[in-house]
Design an enzyme around this catalytic site. Structure first.
Site, PDB file in Angstrom:
ATOM      1  N   LYS A 141      65.207 -33.534   2.760  1.00  0.00           N
ATOM      2  CA  LYS A 141      65.231 -32.405   3.832  1.00  0.00           C
ATOM      3  C   LYS A 141      66.653 -31.491   3.448  1.00  0.00           C
ATOM      4  CE  LYS A 141      64.793 -30.316   8.330  1.00  0.00           C
ATOM      5  NZ  LYS A 141      64.250 -30.593   9.792  1.00  0.00           N
ATOM      6  N   SER A 192      60.261 -28.237  11.383  1.00  0.00           N
ATOM      7  CA  SER A 192      61.235 -28.228  10.160  1.00  0.00           C
ATOM      8  C   SER A 192      61.120 -28.331   9.038  1.00  0.00           C
ATOM      9  CB  SER A 192      62.502 -27.423  11.089  1.00  0.00           C
ATOM     10  OG  SER A 192      63.158 -27.937  11.262  1.00  0.00           O
ATOM     11  N   SER A 221      60.262 -31.568  14.603  1.00  0.00           N
ATOM     12  CA  SER A 221      60.737 -30.872  13.676  1.00  0.00           C
ATOM     13  C   SER A 221      60.522 -32.101  12.275  1.00  0.00           C
ATOM     14  CB  SER A 221      62.002 -30.760  12.995  1.00  0.00           C
ATOM     15  OG  SER A 221      61.657 -29.687  13.546  1.00  0.00           O
TER      16      SER A 221
END
Length: 345
Positions: A82, A160, A184
């Site tokens: 990420k 996210s 997330s």
């Protein structure tokens, strides 16, 4: 086995094939890089492909394995991270146009630990900007645009850790790292049909990872099997001096099981209200697997406390503190989602 089938093997299976020299890390890395370049961009799942860096790490892994220096189950297996993890010399934009030129001169602790185990970093993966600090529910709130679900590109991959979920689900990386403050990892993992593990707070050191909420942020793996997640957590967990909140709790993963009999608590979920009958069937099937392994399952109920209100207050206050310099600057207007601007102000 076709190249396409190979890309969907679990990270653990890929590690076995690399160790047995059925495929080299370089060969596998090139296959994933091509897939990322072709499909990852269409899904808006890619923040930055790290081609040269990945090939260097893959070549090193192959040389080490050839000389008998095998580092572990995931040696030579390519992965994605990420885009809130610092990566030395590689852009780390936190999913936001406001940080489009941001580059750190160090690696996050979890990136360091994976590198030490011979992992191959293929790409930085898309995310909702600032991990949803100013709002969470808009798919287009990202410098890369809305991250699309590989199973239905008209739908969102979830946030996210959008790119991590989509990339694993689409067979674009062997596994990925995500983060969770309040859903997330578990949300995109669920949306993209992959296995996500949200560790206990403090088990994985967060130094070098963008903070959204100091009191609630967790780092965890997203992969194609529970065994994969166990191996990954084994590598990235444990205390680090650069994170005072990290716990002295090595995971010591044993894929064959520890022999301990556990008591597993199950919280009630209204599947009918959420119109999720298929999820209910899968949940029941997973429960039966737990029982078949000798563990007991016990229904539980949490005390009636205002969890949502408390968590919302904590996230809002700590998120504003984390991003204070951005909020007080003109760069706030650069955010991809106007709702995020409003959320911060």
């Amino acid at each position: 086995m076709s190249d396409a089938d190979l890309l969907f093997l679990s990270a653990t299976e890929l590690g076995r094939k690399i160790k047995a020299k059925e495929i080299s890390s370089v060969e596998l890395t090139k296959l994933y890089l091509n897939a990322l370049d072709k499909s990852g961009r269409k899904l808006n799942a890619v923040a930055e492909i790290t081609r040269d860096h990945a090939l260097q790490q893959a070549e090193k892994a192959d040389k080490e394995i050839a000389t008998g220096k095998h580092r572990g189950a995931l040696h030579g297996v390519p992965y994605g991270a990420k885009d809130l993890f610092a990566t030395k010399g590689i852009p780390t934009r936190w999913g936001s146009p406001a940080h489009k030129d941001q580059v750190f001169d160090y690696d996050a602790v979890v990136i360091e630990r994976l590198s030490e185990e011979g992992a191959v970093l293929l790409a930085k993966l898309a995310m909702i900007e600032l991990a949803g600090g100013g709002g969470y529910e808009v798919a287009g709130a990202s410098i890369t645009g809305p991250c699309r679900n590989p199973y239905d590109t008209k739908r969102w991959a979830g946030g996210s850790s959008s790119g991590s979920g989509a990339a694993v689900g689409a067979g674009l990386v062997g596994y990925a790292l995500g983060t969770e403050t309040w859903g997330s990892i578990t949300v995109p993992a669920s949306f993209c049909n992959v296995t996500g593990l949200r560790p206990t707070y403090g088990r994985v050191p967060r130094a070098g990872a963008m903070a959204l909420c100091f009191s609630m942020d967790k780092i965890g793996p997203m992969a194609r099997s529970a065994e994969d997640c166990g191996h990954i957590l084994d590598i990235i967990s444990g205390q680090d001096d650069k994170d005072a909140t990290s716990a002295f709790l090595p995971f010591n993963f044993n894929p064959k099981g520890s022999g301990r009999r556990l008591k597993v608590g199950l919280l009630p979920t209204d599947y009918e209200k959420n119109r999720a009958p298929d999820a209910h069937k899968l949940f029941n099937a997973a429960t039966e697997v737990i029982k078949s392994l000798g563990h007991s399952v016990k229904p539980m109920k949490l005390p009636d406390l205002p969890y949502d209100q408390a968590a919302t207050t904590i996230v809002d206050v700590e998120g504003a503190s984390m991003h204070e310099s951005l909020i007080r600057s003109s760069r706030l207007e650069l955010l991809a989602d106007p709702a995020q601007v409003t959320g911060f102000t």
